[in-house]
Design a protein around this motif. Structure first.
Motif, PDB file in Angstrom:
ATOM      1  N   ILE A   9       9.088  42.544  69.763  1.00 47.68           N
ATOM      2  CA  ILE A   9       8.205  42.457  67.889  1.00 47.68           C
ATOM      3  C   ILE A   9       8.112  43.905  67.125  1.00 47.68           C
ATOM      4  N   PRO A  10       9.057  44.433  66.758  1.00 48.67           N
ATOM      5  CA  PRO A  10       8.527  46.012  65.594  1.00 48.67           C
ATOM      6  C   PRO A  10       8.203  45.869  64.423  1.00 48.67           C
ATOM      7  N   VAL A  11       6.848  46.846  65.120  1.00 53.88           N
ATOM      8  CA  VAL A  11       5.993  46.815  63.334  1.00 53.88           C
ATOM      9  C   VAL A  11       6.727  47.840  62.991  1.00 53.88           C
ATOM     10  N   HIS A  12       5.558  48.094  62.137  1.00 53.12           N
ATOM     11  CA  HIS A  12       5.781  49.810  61.250  1.00 53.12           C
ATOM     12  C   HIS A  12       4.399  49.292  60.853  1.00 53.12           C
ATOM     13  N   ASP A  13       3.445  48.913  60.926  1.00 55.24           N
ATOM     14  CA  ASP A  13       1.837  49.262  59.703  1.00 55.24           C
ATOM     15  C   ASP A  13       0.858  48.891  60.868  1.00 55.24           C
ATOM     16  N   PRO A  14      -0.338  49.604  61.688  1.00 57.14           N
ATOM     17  CA  PRO A  14      -1.184  48.268  62.220  1.00 57.14           C
ATOM     18  C   PRO A  14      -1.722  47.371  61.444  1.00 57.14           C
ATOM     19  N   ILE A  48       6.596  55.111  62.912  1.00 57.18           N
ATOM     20  CA  ILE A  48       5.117  55.654  62.933  1.00 57.18           C
ATOM     21  C   ILE A  48       4.441  55.244  64.819  1.00 57.18           C
ATOM     22  N   PRO A  49       3.443  56.554  65.295  1.00 59.22           N
ATOM     23  CA  PRO A  49       3.306  56.622  66.887  1.00 59.22           C
ATOM     24  C   PRO A  49       2.882  55.957  67.584  1.00 59.22           C
ATOM     25  N   VAL A  50       3.679  55.755  68.755  1.00 62.37           N
ATOM     26  CA  VAL A  50       3.106  54.821  69.571  1.00 62.37           C
ATOM     27  C   VAL A  50       1.580  54.543  69.502  1.00 62.37           C
ATOM     28  N   ASP A  51       0.868  55.641  69.155  1.00 65.29           N
ATOM     29  CA  ASP A  51      -0.291  55.662  69.368  1.00 65.29           C
ATOM     30  C   ASP A  51      -1.323  54.906  68.576  1.00 65.29           C
ATOM     31  N   ASP A  52      -0.746  55.011  67.058  1.00 65.85           N
ATOM     32  CA  ASP A  52      -1.598  54.184  66.144  1.00 65.85           C
ATOM     33  C   ASP A  52      -1.026  53.431  66.149  1.00 65.85           C
ATOM     34  N   SER A  59      -7.686  47.232  73.937  1.00 64.62           N
ATOM     35  CA  SER A  59      -7.594  48.065  74.770  1.00 64.62           C
ATOM     36  C   SER A  59      -6.894  47.756  76.483  1.00 64.62           C
ATOM     37  N   ALA A  60      -7.045  46.048  77.035  1.00 62.22           N
ATOM     38  CA  ALA A  60      -6.452  45.155  77.383  1.00 62.22           C
ATOM     39  C   ALA A  60      -5.813  44.657  77.159  1.00 62.22           C
ATOM     40  N   LEU A  61      -5.049  44.767  76.112  1.00 64.34           N
ATOM     41  CA  LEU A  61      -3.321  44.273  75.543  1.00 64.34           C
ATOM     42  C   LEU A  61      -3.020  45.655  75.564  1.00 64.34           C
ATOM     43  N   SER A  62      -3.553  46.557  74.948  1.00 69.48           N
ATOM     44  CA  SER A  62      -2.052  48.006  74.962  1.00 69.48           C
ATOM     45  C   SER A  62      -1.902  48.854  76.455  1.00 69.48           C
ATOM     46  N   THR A  63      -2.464  47.939  77.383  1.00 71.70           N
ATOM     47  CA  THR A  63      -2.384  48.391  78.818  1.00 71.70           C
ATOM     48  C   THR A  63      -2.027  47.286  79.653  1.00 71.70           C
ATOM     49  N   VAL A  67       3.240  44.488  78.942  1.00 68.41           N
ATOM     50  CA  VAL A  67       3.691  45.194  77.055  1.00 68.41           C
ATOM     51  C   VAL A  67       3.848  46.577  77.587  1.00 68.41           C
ATOM     52  N   THR A  68       5.482  46.682  76.767  1.00 67.05           N
ATOM     53  CA  THR A  68       6.312  47.667  76.948  1.00 67.05           C
ATOM     54  C   THR A  68       5.747  48.131  75.172  1.00 67.05           C
ATOM     55  N   TRP A  69       5.764  49.994  75.034  1.00 67.49           N
ATOM     56  CA  TRP A  69       5.357  50.115  73.840  1.00 67.49           C
ATOM     57  C   TRP A  69       6.733  51.359  73.800  1.00 67.49           C
ATOM     58  N   LEU A  70       7.777  50.952  72.377  1.00 64.37           N
ATOM     59  CA  LEU A  70       8.235  51.692  72.342  1.00 64.37           C
ATOM     60  C   LEU A  70       8.614  52.483  71.983  1.00 64.37           C
ATOM     61  N   GLY A  71       8.873  53.587  71.389  1.00 65.70           N
ATOM     62  CA  GLY A  71       9.208  54.185  69.888  1.00 65.70           C
ATOM     63  C   GLY A  71      10.121  54.095  69.275  1.00 65.70           C
ATOM     64  N   HIS A  72      10.603  53.691  67.801  1.00 66.95           N
ATOM     65  CA  HIS A  72      11.511  54.134  67.333  1.00 66.95           C
ATOM     66  C   HIS A  72      11.843  54.627  66.087  1.00 66.95           C
ATOM     67  N   ARG A  73      12.121  55.875  65.485  1.00 65.83           N
ATOM     68  CA  ARG A  73      12.512  56.508  64.155  1.00 65.83           C
ATOM     69  C   ARG A  73      14.484  56.343  63.522  1.00 65.83           C
TER      70      ARG A  73
END
Length: 378
Positions: A9-14, A48-52, A59-63, A67-73
């Motif tokens: 799932i690519p995402v660029h906007d919180p 966009i920063p991963v933390d954003d 928090s249940a989903l973020s941890t 789920v892997t959180w991958l940054g790409h710029r």
């Protein structure tokens, strides 16, 4: 687990409804585990920063370990880069790409996986539910509901986006890759190469669907009207692709016909309909030049002619190549809209009226598809 599925799932906007999409995937974990399939999600945080992005979900989903959180710029407003980044780092048996504003219906991944395993498929084309709730009647599958689809006879070119379940080894073998550096059309060649060169492709009749929404808002990249040369940047690379240059005439012609009908005529109608009603110019000498070039590329790809093109589409295509201003394009689009049933059904070459790719044959098959339930709702 003997096999695995990774949903990217690519995402660029919180502000995107990412949490809904992740939930729709993870809710299928238990069902897949019973089949011996491990399920994971990779969220690619694009420019966009991963933390954003992590802060936009619970928090249940973020941890969640799944789920892997991958940054790409890359500084480009296109999902091609983040999708390729996830593809490069993946080790899953199957991949599935999900837009951040869409979601998967319950039971979809298991149904698609069963279809892939039953036929050793390289790709499973997902039933695609539109925001209005209907199933998109694409690709143009034969009414007989074949178990394994034929790229030409089942009109696979008419499914432009590779939503569904994709075997990773098959993607590597055929050189599947999204085209980076362009704003729209980044998935066109990737999908065509997969359908025509990736291996067996199946459609899971009556299975749960990939569900599109209209939650992306007015800022969606593909909604803007930009110079026609920019809109058709994907075409230059496509017509030079070695796999397409080596394709049969039937393959090249069915691809060219779809591209001209859907992307070409669609762009002309959109511009002609807007001409005079917006402040920004929608047709210029540069657009005319770009269209003349694109039209020539479509025809060259098709071996010099598209005999099954409808009479009205052929007329608009020629008129746009001669349209030196907005008013001329607008007049051509108005004439196209008033061409009537005959203009729509009759082919540019009268001998191709009953050709497999003609509009008349398509309408006949649409009725037969309805009767046989090719796109029946679940």
């Amino acid at each position: 687990m003997s096999q695995s599925i990774e949903v990217v799932i690519p995402v660029h906007d919180p502000a995107r409804p990412l949490e809904r999409g992740i939930h729709s995937v993870l809710a299928q974990r238990a069902e897949l585990a019973e089949l011996g399939v491990d399920l994971r999600v990779t969220v690619v945080c694009h420019n966009i920063p991963v933390d954003d992005i992590k802060d936009s979900v619970t928090s249940a989903l973020s941890t969640d370990d799944a789920v892997t959180w991958l940054g790409h710029r890359d500084g480009i407003k296109s999902p091609a880069g983040p999708r390729n980044a996830a593809l490069d780092q993946s080790s899953a048996t199957f991949l599935s790409f999900l837009d951040s504003d869409d979601y998967l219906e319950a039971g979809s991944l298991a149904a698609w996986w069963k279809a892939a395993e039953s036929h050793g498929a390289a790709a499973v084309i997902a039933p695609l539910r539109t925001p209005e709730g209907s199933i998109l009647r694409s690709p143009r599958i034969r009414p007989s509901k074949p178990a394994v689809l034929d790229p030409v006879r089942d009109g696979l070119a008419y499914r432009s986006v590779p939503y569904g379940l994709l075997r990773r080894e098959s993607l590597k073998t055929c050189g599947f890759r999204y085209e980076e550096g362009i704003l729209i059309g980044e998935d066109l060649e990737a999908a065509l190469k997969l359908w025509f060169r990736g291996g067996p492709t199946v459609y899971p009749y009556a299975a749960p669907a990939y569900h599109q929404t209209d939650a992306s808002g007015p800022a969606r990249v593909t909604s803007a009207v930009r110079p026609l040369a920019d809109e058709f940047r994907w075409l230059d690379a496509l017509v030079q692709s070695s796999w397409l240059l080596q394709a049969t005439l039937a393959e090249r012609r069915t691809i060219a016909l779809k591209l001209l009908r859907v992307h070409g005529i669609g762009a002309l109608i959109r511009r002609g309909s807007m001409a005079g009603s917006v402040q920004a110019p929608v047709w210029s000498a540069a657009d005319q030049t770009a269209w003349t070039k694109a039209r020539g590329q479509f025809l060259e790809l098709a071996g010099g002619a598209l005999p099954a093109l409808s009479r009205r589409d052929a007329a608009l295509s020629r008129a746009a190549a001669a349209a030196s201003g907005e008013s001329a394009l607008r007049d051509a689009v108005v004439l196209h809209s008033r061409s009537g049933r005959l203009g729509e059904l009759l082919t540019d070459n009268p001998l191709s009226l009953l050709a497999a790719d003609s509009v008349l044959r398509h309408y006949v098959n649409e009725r037969r598809r309805t009767k046989s339930g090719v796109f029946a709702l679940r």
